[in-house]
Every structure is written in C-alpha cells, then in structure tokens.
Design an enzyme around this catalytic site. Structure first.
Site, mmCIF file in Angstrom:
data_model
loop_
_atom_site.group_PDB
_atom_site.id
_atom_site.type_symbol
_atom_site.label_atom_id
_atom_site.label_comp_id
_atom_site.label_asym_id
_atom_site.label_seq_id
_atom_site.Cartn_x
_atom_site.Cartn_y
_atom_site.Cartn_z
ATOM 1 N N SER A 33 0.513 -1.323 0.008
ATOM 2 C CA SER A 33 0.140 -0.151 0.159
ATOM 3 C C SER A 33 0.855 1.825 -0.040
ATOM 4 C CB SER A 33 -0.818 0.008 1.283
ATOM 5 O OG SER A 33 -1.951 -1.455 1.385
ATOM 6 N N HIS A 64 -4.704 -1.819 -4.880
ATOM 7 C CA HIS A 64 -4.018 -2.938 -5.215
ATOM 8 C C HIS A 64 -3.981 -2.708 -6.612
ATOM 9 C CE1 HIS A 64 -1.276 -4.623 -2.119
ATOM 10 N NE2 HIS A 64 -2.562 -3.512 -1.253
ATOM 11 N N HIS A 86 -3.802 -11.524 -1.261
ATOM 12 C CA HIS A 86 -4.136 -11.658 0.383
ATOM 13 C C HIS A 86 -4.427 -13.062 0.178
ATOM 14 C CE1 HIS A 86 -3.157 -7.468 -0.304
ATOM 15 N NE2 HIS A 86 -2.391 -7.746 1.003
ATOM 16 N N TYR A 88 -6.658 -13.344 2.454
ATOM 17 C CA TYR A 88 -7.656 -12.675 3.321
ATOM 18 C C TYR A 88 -8.670 -12.803 1.897
ATOM 19 C CZ TYR A 88 -6.252 -8.677 2.511
ATOM 20 O OH TYR A 88 -6.274 -6.995 2.492
ATOM 21 N N GLU A 89 -7.814 -12.667 0.871
ATOM 22 C CA GLU A 89 -9.386 -12.712 0.072
ATOM 23 C C GLU A 89 -9.822 -14.199 -0.251
ATOM 24 O OE1 GLU A 89 -7.511 -9.314 -3.109
ATOM 25 O OE2 GLU A 89 -5.593 -10.605 -1.829
ATOM 26 N N ALA A 116 2.519 -2.209 4.155
ATOM 27 C CA ALA A 116 1.336 -1.766 5.321
ATOM 28 C C ALA A 116 1.892 -2.271 6.078
ATOM 29 C CB ALA A 116 0.507 -0.776 4.761
ATOM 30 N N MET A 214 -0.623 -8.482 7.577
ATOM 31 C CA MET A 214 -1.821 -9.459 6.096
ATOM 32 C C MET A 214 -0.540 -10.293 5.550
ATOM 33 S SD MET A 214 -4.876 -7.848 7.271
ATOM 34 C CE MET A 214 -5.758 -7.317 8.478
ATOM 35 N N SER A 215 0.146 -9.806 5.005
ATOM 36 C CA SER A 215 1.044 -10.398 3.835
ATOM 37 C C SER A 215 2.478 -10.676 4.345
ATOM 38 C CB SER A 215 1.422 -9.163 3.109
ATOM 39 O OG SER A 215 1.607 -8.298 3.499
ATOM 40 N N ASN A 238 0.365 2.944 11.302
ATOM 41 C CA ASN A 238 -0.214 3.223 12.470
ATOM 42 C C ASN A 238 0.208 2.233 13.645
ATOM 43 O OD1 ASN A 238 -1.573 0.846 10.745
ATOM 44 N ND2 ASN A 238 -1.853 0.142 12.656
ATOM 45 N N HIS A 250 -9.215 1.170 7.285
ATOM 46 C CA HIS A 250 -8.363 0.662 6.143
ATOM 47 C C HIS A 250 -7.593 2.420 5.158
ATOM 48 C CE1 HIS A 250 -7.052 -1.337 2.796
ATOM 49 N NE2 HIS A 250 -7.521 -0.083 2.137
#
Length: 276
Positions: A33, A64, A86, A88-89, A116, A214-215, A238, A250
C-alpha cells in the site's frame, strides 16, 4: 494439488508472460500500500495485467492495481508486482505465493518485499520505515504444505537468514546516504482481514514482534525455498490495534502510507539501483 499440478500452474503462467515479453529480471519487487506509483515511474519495457494470465490470482483490494511491470531501476532489471493478493481474499496459500514462483521462473534471483504494517514496538511512530530483519509466520499456513516440488527446493528448508544479511546492510547504508531514518525489526503475519485486538498485540509484543501485517512472510518463505535472496521494508502506518476510543480503519492506513510514500519510494528505488 499434486506437485505436478503445482509446477504446471507456475510453468503455464510463465509461458503466457513469455508470449508478451522475453525480459529477464534480476530483482522481483512486490509493492504494498502507498507504493504502487513506483511502477509508473520507471522505464517500462512491458506490462501485463494479472487478469490476462489464465490461472493467475487477481487482487481485490482497493489501491492494488493488479499487474506486472517490467523495466529498469538504474541498471537493475526488475519485475514489479503492482498489487499483491492476500490469503484473506479467499485464495489458497498456494495461490498467494504463485506470483513469487512465477517471478522466479522468469529469472529473478532476489525478492524485495514491501508492505504497510501496524507498529507493535512502542518506540515506533506512524510513518516510520522498518527494515525487516526476521519474521514470525506461525499464525498463517505455510505455503510449503503439500507435496514438495524438488526442483524448487528442499522438503525441509532452513529459514535462517531469511532476510539476507548483506541486503539488510545495503538498505541501512542506502537509508543513511539518503538521510532517511529507518527502524529495524521483526515482522509477524496474521491472516486478517480483521485488525488485531489489543490483547493479541500484547501477545505478539511478548513474542518479540515489532510490526504486524497480513502479507509478506509466506512470500518470503516461498522465495527462500526457491533459493532467492530476500529483503523487505515495512511502512508503519499506525499503531497496531488502534486505541479503545479510536478504532483503526483502512482509510487511516492508506493515508499514512501515502504520506510516507516519498521517502519509501526513494529508499526502495535507490537500493534496487545498487543491486545490478
């Protein structure tokens, strides 16, 4: 999926890309990101959308773009993933790391990972850049589960020095030359897509993790298995988990990534230019 099916899937994707370009990259770069614009700023030789490659996973996340870009950064030949997929997709872990295996199949010998991430280390601030020195992947399935493709690597590969010491030093030296302050730390991957609870962050901190996302870790494992050198940088967008009175969003992550993008881009581009 059998090892024959897995290898055929990778070989088929490489063959389709070879119908578009015969460009052989030295470095594979995955853009997280806030960094997608890098691919628009290099001398492009060719590009190919993921959705034009049969059997290739397509990113569904906002920000993306979803394409490979081939070109040069300085004298270094690169293939850039402008957007990643990812777990989670809803993709299998084999699909998540398919792009890494395809880029290795195209000739890449080094993988440069960016992302990120949420800061776990309390000394970090949003906007900081963190060189990944090691990782924790225990909370996501290994991409090496299943039959081993012996042509790619050992059944039980070592993950020592997964983030190549020489490349870590190169990034540090480059940051110093550019006057960019960088952190160094351990990155931990979760499945997502939900952000971590405050209790989970406390647990991860006790494990020695400095940042969470998450990656990345599974991509690094697949690359290390293939014999690629790996390096990576996280943008701390963050403080992980947010606060009780300000839940994390997000949009906040994307805004901070965009603000830090200038230094992030300079660091990545300058480092890769020295990898020729």
């Amino acid at each position: 999926m059998t090892k024959q099916e897995l290898k055929k899937q990778v070989d088929d994707c490489v063959k389709q890309i070879r119908e578009v370009t015969d460009f052989v990259p030295d470095v594979a770069l995955i853009l997280g990101s806030g960094l997608g614009a890098i691919a628009d700023e290099i001398g492009t030789v060719a590009s190919i959308d993921y959705n034009s490659i049969e059997g290739f996973p397509v990113s569904t996340v906002s920000g993306h773009k979803g394409r490979f870009v081939f070109g040069k950064i300085g004298d270094t030949k690169v293939v850039i993933m402008q957007g990643r997929v990812h777990y989670y997709e809803g993709y299998s872990m084999q699909q998540v790391v398919l792009p890494v295996r395809v880029m290795a199949g195209l000739g890449a010998k080094t993988l440069y990972l960016t992302n990120a991430a949420g800061g776990i280390n309390t000394y970090f601030d949003p906007g900081d850049l963190m060189i990944i020195k090691d990782q924790i992947s225990t909370f996501v399935p290994s991409p090496l589960i299943g039959e081993n493709v012996d042509e790619w690597g050992d059944r039980f590969p070592s993950m020592n020095n997964i983030y190549d010491y020489e490349l870590v030093d190169l990034i540090k030296e480059t940051a110093k030359e550019l006057g960019i302050v960088v952190r160094s730390g351990v990155y931990i991957q979760t499945t997502g897509p939900q952000y971590e609870s405050i209790a989970e962050i406390e647990m991860f901190r006790s494990f020695g993790a400095d940042a969470v996302g998450m990656s990345t870790t599974v991509e690094a494992i697949a690359a290390k298995h293939l014999g690629l050198k790996v390096c990576g940088v996280s943008c701390i967008t963050n403080m992980a988990g947010g606060t009780p009175d300000k839940p994390l969003t997000h949009e906040e992550v994307k805004e901070t990534a965009d603000r830090a993008a200038a230094n992030f881009k300079k660091l990545v581009l300058s480092t890769i230019s020295k990898m020729a």
